[in-house]
Design a protein around this motif. Structure first.
Motif, short mmCIF file in Angstrom:
data_model
loop_
_atom_site.label_atom_id
_atom_site.label_comp_id
_atom_site.label_asym_id
_atom_site.label_seq_id
_atom_site.Cartn_x
_atom_site.Cartn_y
_atom_site.Cartn_z
N GLU A 56 -68.90 -17.87 48.00
CA GLU A 56 -67.48 -17.67 48.35
C GLU A 56 -66.69 -17.15 47.15
O GLU A 56 -65.85 -16.26 47.29
CB GLU A 56 -66.88 -18.98 48.87
CG GLU A 56 -67.43 -19.37 50.23
CD GLU A 56 -67.09 -20.79 50.63
OE1 GLU A 56 -66.28 -21.45 49.92
OE2 GLU A 56 -67.63 -21.26 51.64
N TYR A 57 -66.94 -17.73 45.98
CA TYR A 57 -66.25 -17.29 44.77
C TYR A 57 -66.57 -15.82 44.47
O TYR A 57 -65.67 -15.01 44.24
CB TYR A 57 -66.64 -18.17 43.58
CG TYR A 57 -66.17 -17.63 42.27
CD1 TYR A 57 -64.83 -17.78 41.88
CD2 TYR A 57 -67.03 -16.94 41.42
CE1 TYR A 57 -64.38 -17.25 40.68
CE2 TYR A 57 -66.58 -16.41 40.23
CZ TYR A 57 -65.26 -16.57 39.86
OH TYR A 57 -64.82 -16.03 38.68
N LEU A 58 -67.85 -15.49 44.49
CA LEU A 58 -68.25 -14.12 44.15
C LEU A 58 -67.77 -13.13 45.21
O LEU A 58 -67.38 -12.00 44.87
CB LEU A 58 -69.77 -14.05 43.98
CG LEU A 58 -70.29 -13.15 42.89
CD1 LEU A 58 -69.63 -13.43 41.55
CD2 LEU A 58 -71.79 -13.27 42.77
N GLU A 59 -67.75 -13.55 46.45
CA GLU A 59 -67.23 -12.67 47.51
C GLU A 59 -65.74 -12.39 47.29
O GLU A 59 -65.29 -11.25 47.45
CB GLU A 59 -67.46 -13.28 48.88
CG GLU A 59 -67.07 -12.34 50.01
CD GLU A 59 -67.28 -12.92 51.39
OE1 GLU A 59 -67.52 -12.13 52.32
OE2 GLU A 59 -67.19 -14.16 51.54
N ARG A 60 -64.97 -13.40 46.90
CA ARG A 60 -63.55 -13.19 46.58
C ARG A 60 -63.40 -12.21 45.41
O ARG A 60 -62.56 -11.32 45.45
CB ARG A 60 -62.85 -14.51 46.24
CG ARG A 60 -62.45 -15.34 47.43
CD ARG A 60 -61.49 -16.47 47.05
NE ARG A 60 -61.92 -17.29 45.93
CZ ARG A 60 -62.74 -18.33 46.03
NH1 ARG A 60 -63.23 -18.69 47.20
NH2 ARG A 60 -63.08 -19.02 44.94
N GLN A 61 -64.24 -12.40 44.39
CA GLN A 61 -64.18 -11.50 43.25
C GLN A 61 -64.50 -10.07 43.67
O GLN A 61 -63.87 -9.12 43.21
CB GLN A 61 -65.15 -11.96 42.15
CG GLN A 61 -64.78 -13.28 41.51
CD GLN A 61 -63.42 -13.23 40.85
OE1 GLN A 61 -63.09 -12.31 40.12
NE2 GLN A 61 -62.60 -14.24 41.11
N TRP A 62 -65.47 -9.92 44.56
CA TRP A 62 -65.83 -8.59 45.07
C TRP A 62 -64.66 -7.98 45.83
O TRP A 62 -64.32 -6.82 45.63
CB TRP A 62 -67.07 -8.69 45.95
CG TRP A 62 -67.28 -7.49 46.82
CD1 TRP A 62 -67.13 -7.42 48.17
CD2 TRP A 62 -67.68 -6.18 46.42
NE1 TRP A 62 -67.39 -6.15 48.63
CE2 TRP A 62 -67.74 -5.37 47.57
CE3 TRP A 62 -67.97 -5.61 45.18
CZ2 TRP A 62 -68.08 -4.03 47.52
CZ3 TRP A 62 -68.33 -4.26 45.15
CH2 TRP A 62 -68.38 -3.49 46.30
N GLN A 63 -64.04 -8.77 46.71
CA GLN A 63 -62.93 -8.25 47.50
C GLN A 63 -61.77 -7.81 46.62
O GLN A 63 -61.10 -6.82 46.91
CB GLN A 63 -62.46 -9.30 48.53
CG GLN A 63 -63.49 -9.69 49.56
CD GLN A 63 -64.04 -8.53 50.37
OE1 GLN A 63 -63.38 -7.52 50.57
NE2 GLN A 63 -65.27 -8.67 50.84
N GLU A 64 -61.55 -8.54 45.51
CA GLU A 64 -60.45 -8.19 44.61
C GLU A 64 -60.77 -7.01 43.69
O GLU A 64 -59.91 -6.17 43.45
CB GLU A 64 -60.08 -9.41 43.74
CG GLU A 64 -59.45 -10.54 44.51
CD GLU A 64 -59.28 -11.81 43.69
OE1 GLU A 64 -59.44 -11.74 42.44
OE2 GLU A 64 -59.00 -12.86 44.28
N SER A 65 -61.99 -6.96 43.19
CA SER A 65 -62.30 -5.97 42.16
C SER A 65 -63.11 -4.77 42.65
O SER A 65 -63.07 -3.72 42.03
CB SER A 65 -63.08 -6.63 41.02
OG SER A 65 -64.39 -6.97 41.45
N ARG A 66 -63.91 -4.98 43.69
CA ARG A 66 -64.85 -3.96 44.16
C ARG A 66 -65.77 -3.49 43.02
O ARG A 66 -66.19 -2.33 42.96
CB ARG A 66 -64.14 -2.76 44.76
CG ARG A 66 -63.44 -3.05 46.05
CD ARG A 66 -64.42 -3.38 47.12
NE ARG A 66 -63.77 -3.34 48.42
CZ ARG A 66 -64.11 -4.10 49.43
NH1 ARG A 66 -65.09 -4.95 49.30
NH2 ARG A 66 -63.49 -4.02 50.58
#
Length: 196
Positions: A56-66
């Motif tokens: 979940e944490y890494l997915e949020r980071q992905w959504q924010e930074s791509r």
């Protein structure tokens, strides 16, 4: 960045996740959450047994930074905690980096799992054009071609075998292709080696 993160990585390896998390908090306050920091945070969560939280944490980071650097770790976590998201995540990665062999490979694997063999074949071919020595792509494409083009399948599996002679999945694929080609004794030898 590496010099800052090396002590944190050492603490993780020692099992000192609380100290590692505190050290990473200090780094994050100074630098924010660039890719290496985010990835280490996910490793800490995973080491603590919170694989779902790491995803979940890494997915949020992905959504924010791509940031495509997050994707290999994110896909590994998705396989364990949210397999239904892997296909869409691999598509997103491929949209951002259409010429990246790792992104192509991730999409090809997802297509293969979904039974879209023709599309998977196209993606594996793209990977091999860029990285002719990439064993997983050679092996998977060989398996896909077994019914339509056994000669090419054998060529690809022989190439994979020459690059990774002790790889069980390569030995298995090559053994089955030899069996389909009527070379039963040689097939048996390869399959027994794969079993070992």
């Amino acid at each position: 960045m590496d010099a800052l993160l090396t002590p944190v990585k050492i603490q993780i390896m020692k099992g000192e996740t609380e100290q590692a998390a505190q050290a990473l908090d200090a780094i994050e306050k100074r630098l924010g959450s660039p890719f290496p920091v985010a990835e280490i945070r996910a490793v800490i969560l995973e080491t603590r047994g919170d694989t779902a939280g790491a995803f979940e944490y890494l997915e949020r980071q992905w959504q924010e930074s791509r940031n495509p650097g997050l994707m290999p770790h994110l896909l590994r976590l998705a396989a364990r905690t949210a397999p239904e998201k892997r296909r869409e995540l691999s598509r997103q990665w491929l949209r951002i980096q259409p010429d990246n062999p790792a992104a192509q490979m991730a999409q090809a694997d997802e297509l293969l799992k979904a039974g879209n063999n023709a599309q998977a074949q196209v993606m594996y071919e793209k990977v091999i054009r860029q990285r002719p020595d990439y064993v997983p792509a050679l092996n998977n494409l060989a398996w896909l071609l077994r019914e339509d083009n056994l000669n090419r399948a054998l060529e690809l599996s022989e190439q994979a075998l020459s690059l990774a002679p002790g790889d069980a999945s390569v030995l298995d694929t090559h053994g089955w292709l030899l069996h389909l080609d009527g070379q039963h004794q040689l097939a048996r030898n390869h399959l027994e080696r794969a079993l070992e």
